[in-house]
Design a protein around this motif. Structure first.
Motif, short mmCIF file in Angstrom:
data_model
loop_
_atom_site.label_atom_id
_atom_site.label_comp_id
_atom_site.label_asym_id
_atom_site.label_seq_id
_atom_site.Cartn_x
_atom_site.Cartn_y
_atom_site.Cartn_z
N MET A 114 38.12 68.38 50.97
CA MET A 114 39.60 67.15 51.50
C MET A 114 40.13 66.70 50.51
N ALA B 229 42.71 63.88 48.42
CA ALA B 229 43.31 62.86 49.52
C ALA B 229 43.94 61.71 48.24
N ASP C 174 43.38 52.57 50.71
CA ASP C 174 43.83 54.49 50.47
C ASP C 174 42.46 54.84 50.38
N THR D 65 39.30 56.47 52.81
CA THR D 65 38.62 58.05 52.25
C THR D 65 37.46 57.95 52.63
#
Length: 84
Positions: A1, A3, A10, A14
């Protein structure tokens, strides 16, 4: 993933999402990263912290890493070190 992390919030989102994907509890992650549950709670809630070593330990436990890519700087270098 992948990000893009621009704020502590943020980063917290995550970390929480990855922890959930791995089926880990906050206690599991704290144990795996050598931190405490309170640190995980604070990190996931976006609380700013200066404990970079602990943040990196949590990311490692989750199999995540930090990559830095050039972006647009918010400041310009005009001081004595500019261009050095």
């Amino acid at each position: 993933m992948a990000a893009i992390i621009e704020t502590p919030i943020d980063l917290g989102r995550t970390v929480r999402a990855t922890r959930h994907e791995l089926g880990l509890t906050q206690d599991d992650l704290a144990l795996a990263s050598g931190t405490g549950r309170r640190f995980i709670v604070n990190l996931e809630s976006g609380k700013a912290t200066v404990r970079l070593d602990s943040v990196l330990a949590v990311l490692e436990a989750l199999g995540l890493r930090i990559e830095l890519h050039p972006g647009r700087a918010r400041i310009s270098g005009n001081g004595p070190d500019a261009g050095a």
